[in-house]
Design a protein around this motif. Structure first.
Motif, PDB file in Angstrom:
ATOM      1  N   GLY A 113       0.790  -1.141   0.096  1.00 30.00           N
ATOM      2  CA  GLY A 113      -0.069  -0.045   0.069  1.00 30.00           C
ATOM      3  C   GLY A 113       0.823   1.048  -0.176  1.00 30.00           C
ATOM      4  O   GLY A 113       0.394   2.428  -0.056  1.00 30.00           O
ATOM      5  N   LEU A 114       2.182   1.184  -0.120  1.00 34.99           N
ATOM      6  CA  LEU A 114       3.094   2.364  -0.134  1.00 34.99           C
ATOM      7  C   LEU A 114       2.832   2.849  -1.370  1.00 34.99           C
ATOM      8  O   LEU A 114       3.029   2.190  -2.396  1.00 34.99           O
ATOM      9  N   PHE A 115       2.868   4.119  -1.347  1.00 31.88           N
ATOM     10  CA  PHE A 115       2.966   5.039  -2.891  1.00 31.88           C
ATOM     11  C   PHE A 115       4.183   4.599  -3.506  1.00 31.88           C
ATOM     12  O   PHE A 115       5.096   4.152  -3.145  1.00 31.88           O
ATOM     13  N   SER A 116       4.071   4.834  -4.878  1.00 30.72           N
ATOM     14  CA  SER A 116       5.149   4.899  -5.740  1.00 30.72           C
ATOM     15  C   SER A 116       6.326   5.744  -5.584  1.00 30.72           C
ATOM     16  O   SER A 116       6.190   7.167  -5.662  1.00 30.72           O
ATOM     17  N   THR A 117       7.387   5.538  -4.783  1.00 35.12           N
ATOM     18  CA  THR A 117       8.315   6.446  -4.219  1.00 35.12           C
ATOM     19  C   THR A 117       8.971   7.078  -5.147  1.00 35.12           C
ATOM     20  O   THR A 117       9.461   8.259  -4.895  1.00 35.12           O
ATOM     21  N   GLY A 118       9.378   6.610  -6.339  1.00 31.01           N
ATOM     22  CA  GLY A 118       9.911   7.353  -7.190  1.00 31.01           C
ATOM     23  C   GLY A 118       9.171   8.610  -7.813  1.00 31.01           C
ATOM     24  O   GLY A 118       9.785   9.425  -8.377  1.00 31.01           O
ATOM     25  N   LEU A 119       7.996   8.712  -7.540  1.00 30.76           N
ATOM     26  CA  LEU A 119       7.182  10.047  -7.843  1.00 30.76           C
ATOM     27  C   LEU A 119       7.299  11.005  -6.648  1.00 30.76           C
ATOM     28  O   LEU A 119       6.306  11.820  -6.859  1.00 30.76           O
ATOM     29  N   ALA A 120       7.838  10.498  -5.802  1.00 30.96           N
ATOM     30  CA  ALA A 120       7.858  11.794  -4.362  1.00 30.96           C
ATOM     31  C   ALA A 120       8.238  13.004  -4.906  1.00 30.96           C
ATOM     32  O   ALA A 120       9.428  12.975  -5.437  1.00 30.96           O
ATOM     33  N   PRO A 121       7.498  14.143  -4.681  1.00 29.53           N
ATOM     34  CA  PRO A 121       8.086  15.457  -5.144  1.00 29.53           C
ATOM     35  C   PRO A 121       9.409  15.862  -4.504  1.00 29.53           C
ATOM     36  O   PRO A 121      10.285  16.191  -5.477  1.00 29.53           O
ATOM     37  N   GLU A 122       9.850  15.084  -3.516  1.00 27.68           N
ATOM     38  CA  GLU A 122      11.055  15.466  -2.851  1.00 27.68           C
ATOM     39  C   GLU A 122      12.176  15.001  -3.657  1.00 27.68           C
ATOM     40  O   GLU A 122      13.209  15.442  -3.805  1.00 27.68           O
ATOM     41  N   LEU A 123      12.006  13.610  -4.126  1.00 29.89           N
ATOM     42  CA  LEU A 123      13.124  12.960  -5.102  1.00 29.89           C
ATOM     43  C   LEU A 123      13.000  13.656  -6.603  1.00 29.89           C
ATOM     44  O   LEU A 123      13.897  13.956  -6.921  1.00 29.89           O
ATOM     45  N   ALA A 124      11.531  13.831  -7.065  1.00 28.05           N
ATOM     46  CA  ALA A 124      11.367  14.287  -8.440  1.00 28.05           C
ATOM     47  C   ALA A 124      12.104  15.703  -8.378  1.00 28.05           C
ATOM     48  O   ALA A 124      12.832  15.918  -9.586  1.00 28.05           O
ATOM     49  N   GLN A 125      11.956  16.679  -7.528  1.00 29.31           N
ATOM     50  CA  GLN A 125      12.705  17.889  -7.468  1.00 29.31           C
ATOM     51  C   GLN A 125      13.867  18.125  -7.768  1.00 29.31           C
ATOM     52  O   GLN A 125      14.446  18.847  -8.357  1.00 29.31           O
ATOM     53  N   ARG A 126      14.628  16.809  -7.134  1.00 26.19           N
ATOM     54  CA  ARG A 126      15.958  16.904  -7.201  1.00 26.19           C
ATOM     55  C   ARG A 126      16.676  16.721  -8.383  1.00 26.19           C
ATOM     56  O   ARG A 126      17.824  17.137  -8.638  1.00 26.19           O
ATOM     57  N   TYR A 127      16.064  15.874  -9.151  1.00 29.29           N
ATOM     58  CA  TYR A 127      16.372  15.223 -10.635  1.00 29.29           C
ATOM     59  C   TYR A 127      15.427  15.445 -11.755  1.00 29.29           C
ATOM     60  O   TYR A 127      15.571  15.095 -12.945  1.00 29.29           O
ATOM     61  N   ALA A 128      14.476  16.462 -11.481  1.00 32.68           N
ATOM     62  CA  ALA A 128      13.354  16.572 -12.458  1.00 32.68           C
ATOM     63  C   ALA A 128      13.898  17.017 -13.844  1.00 32.68           C
ATOM     64  O   ALA A 128      13.370  16.723 -14.840  1.00 32.68           O
ATOM     65  N   THR A 129      14.515  18.345 -13.697  1.00 33.79           N
ATOM     66  CA  THR A 129      14.977  18.908 -14.963  1.00 33.79           C
ATOM     67  C   THR A 129      16.528  18.683 -15.425  1.00 33.79           C
ATOM     68  O   THR A 129      17.198  18.507 -14.174  1.00 33.79           O
ATOM     69  N   ARG A 130      17.143  18.795 -16.468  1.00 32.32           N
ATOM     70  CA  ARG A 130      18.678  18.704 -16.709  1.00 32.32           C
ATOM     71  C   ARG A 130      19.251  19.539 -15.581  1.00 32.32           C
ATOM     72  O   ARG A 130      20.373  19.186 -15.102  1.00 32.32           O
ATOM     73  N   ALA A 131      18.868  20.781 -15.532  1.00 32.33           N
ATOM     74  CA  ALA A 131      19.576  21.914 -14.609  1.00 32.33           C
ATOM     75  C   ALA A 131      19.515  21.351 -13.120  1.00 32.33           C
ATOM     76  O   ALA A 131      20.593  21.177 -12.384  1.00 32.33           O
ATOM     77  N   GLU A 132      18.406  20.827 -12.584  1.00 32.76           N
ATOM     78  CA  GLU A 132      18.418  20.175 -11.122  1.00 32.76           C
ATOM     79  C   GLU A 132      19.284  18.984 -11.098  1.00 32.76           C
ATOM     80  O   GLU A 132      19.735  18.677 -10.101  1.00 32.76           O
ATOM     81  N   PHE A 133      19.334  18.165 -12.235  1.00 29.86           N
ATOM     82  CA  PHE A 133      20.010  16.878 -12.036  1.00 29.86           C
ATOM     83  C   PHE A 133      21.503  17.268 -11.987  1.00 29.86           C
ATOM     84  O   PHE A 133      22.161  16.657 -11.079  1.00 29.86           O
ATOM     85  N   VAL A 134      22.040  17.876 -12.862  1.00 29.20           N
ATOM     86  CA  VAL A 134      23.406  18.592 -12.830  1.00 29.20           C
ATOM     87  C   VAL A 134      23.870  19.223 -11.184  1.00 29.20           C
ATOM     88  O   VAL A 134      24.794  18.688 -10.782  1.00 29.20           O
ATOM     89  N   LYS A 135      23.057  19.729 -10.720  1.00 24.27           N
ATOM     90  CA  LYS A 135      23.020  20.598  -9.510  1.00 24.27           C
ATOM     91  C   LYS A 135      23.002  19.452  -8.219  1.00 24.27           C
ATOM     92  O   LYS A 135      23.779  19.469  -7.431  1.00 24.27           O
ATOM     93  N   HIS A 136      22.293  18.486  -8.476  1.00 23.37           N
ATOM     94  CA  HIS A 136      22.151  17.343  -7.375  1.00 23.37           C
ATOM     95  C   HIS A 136      22.884  16.004  -7.702  1.00 23.37           C
ATOM     96  O   HIS A 136      22.814  15.203  -6.864  1.00 23.37           O
ATOM     97  N   ARG A 137      23.486  15.773  -8.804  1.00 23.16           N
ATOM     98  CA  ARG A 137      24.064  14.619  -9.169  1.00 23.16           C
ATOM     99  C   ARG A 137      24.896  13.874  -8.375  1.00 23.16           C
ATOM    100  O   ARG A 137      25.103  12.764  -8.065  1.00 23.16           O
TER     101      ARG A 137
END
Length: 380
Positions: A113-137
């Motif tokens: 019943g746990l939600f799909s963790t890969g879609l968590a906003p906290e995680l998605a925001q960190r890698y969502a766009t190219r710029a954010e990925f480079v910042k947080h990789r």
């Protein structure tokens, strides 16, 4: 046409039509072995892919977690029917979850019943766009961070009600392994899975690592949301429509700290080692018969996750009718810059493993390889 020739045609098609920079396949059928490749390991140098490359296996690591848990059960150190609260009191008692109702079996079968963790906003925001990925990789996350992430959104179902693919359940399973044994997750996977199977080129990636041993391919990604995407609105059903438009040059994501994957899939290996691993899981060459049966007690999955598939404990069984009347078992995973898949027969004698140095583009790649190697046409 020989299986090798058919496999090579699929590899060439994957590069030419699907947009994969470089792909490899290794196959074994009794004494027959074959290695094929298409495309490149490095788009700048044009270097070819080759045998023995170290690659990230993505969510294939979930199978290692499940195997370690089942080995512990065989030793009487825990039970799949233990509740999470027995080992980690209170960890799940937040945000609408009940740690007295969710069992280890639920975690490993993605029915907690746990939600799909890969879609968590906290995680998605960190890698969502190219710029954010480079910042947080290079960011490293802790086990405590991951356990909080696992329950950061409310439940999507009651325990045991239905399948929902969730990294969070495997984070919790990894923490249970550590609680039960007093050792690190990586140590226990090494002791109970990697070493007994002689997987000399396989390891759980240390949390601080962001690179790979040589030889390895470069990894390339287009797995980014369009600029301006509201990550909180992304769901398991609509995420594909949010991805940036095709045609953009891929980003080199080879150096990437994947500590957020941990016990949900942070294993580095080779295609050769993973053939040995999937053969052992499919045939029961590692676990006692009781635990092997539990691993392969499966639940149905939605087609948007993977067609023709049922899910066991950290592993996949394909629909016999769709697979030309034979039972095939497999594992796989995809994330930024990597797509890994392996499948084999029940006798542990015939299997293949593939890796593409970009993320999942289509299940057609894996399914066409299965058709070519095992000699059938997938049914509808």
């Amino acid at each position: 046409m020989a299986a090798q020739e058919k496999m090579q045609q699929v590899l060439d098609w994957a590069v030419a039509e699907v947009g994969i920079p470089g792909i490899v396949v290794e196959a074994r059928d009794g004494d027959r072995t074959w290695f094929g490749t298409a495309g490149v390991a490095d788009v700048k140098t044009g270097g070819r892919r080759r045998p023995g490359e170290y690659v990230h296996t993505g969510s294939s690591g979930k199978t290692f977690t499940a195997a370690a848990i089942l080995a512990l059960e065989a030793e009487g150190k825990l039970s799949l029917d233990d509740t999470v609260n027995k080992w980690l009191p209170g960890v799940l008692d937040v945000n609408g979850y009940d740690g007295n109702k969710i069992t280890i079996r639920h975690l490993l079968s993605n029915t907690s019943g746990l939600f799909s963790t890969g879609l968590a906003p906290e995680l998605a925001q960190r890698y969502a766009t190219r710029a954010e990925f480079v910042k947080h990789r290079g960011d490293e996350v802790t086990t405590e961070d991951l356990l909080k992430l696992a329950v950061s959104q409310p439940p999507v179902a009651e325990p045991g009600e239905r399948f929902e693919y969730s990294n969070g359940g495997f984070y919790i399973a990894g923490a249970i392994i550590e609680k039960v044994t007093g050792n690190s997750y990586a140590e226990e996977v090494e002791r109970r899975v990697i070493r007994p199977l002689g997987l000399t080129n396989t390891f759980v990636r240390p949390s601080q690592d962001a690179g790979y041993p040589d030889p390895h391919p470069r990894a390339y990604s287009n797995l980014f949301y369009k600029d301006g995407t509201d990550v909180a609105a992304v769901t398991a059903e609509n995420w594909e429509s949010m991805i940036e438009e095709p045609g953009l040059a891929p980003l080199d994501v080879t150096e990437f700290n994947t500590s957020w994957s941990w016990s949900a899939g942070n294993v580095v290996s080779t295609t050769g080692d993973m053939i040995r691993f999937v053969n052992a899981m499919a045939s029961g060459n590692l676990l006692p018969s009781a635990q092997h049966r539990e691993m392969w007690t499966t639940v149905s999955t939605p087609d948007y996750w993977m067609p023709h598939a049922r899910y066991g404990l950290g592993i996949i069984e394909f629909d016999k009718e769709a697979m030309g009347g034979r039972t095939l078992r497999g594992l796989g995973g995809s994330f930024w810059g990597h797509f890994f898949f392996a499948a084999g027969t029940l006798d542990g004698k015939h299997a293949f493993a593939m890796h593409a140095n970009t993320e999942w583009k289509s299940w057609d790649v894996a399914f066409r390889l299965m058709e070519a190697e095992f000699g059938f046409t997938i049914g509808v």
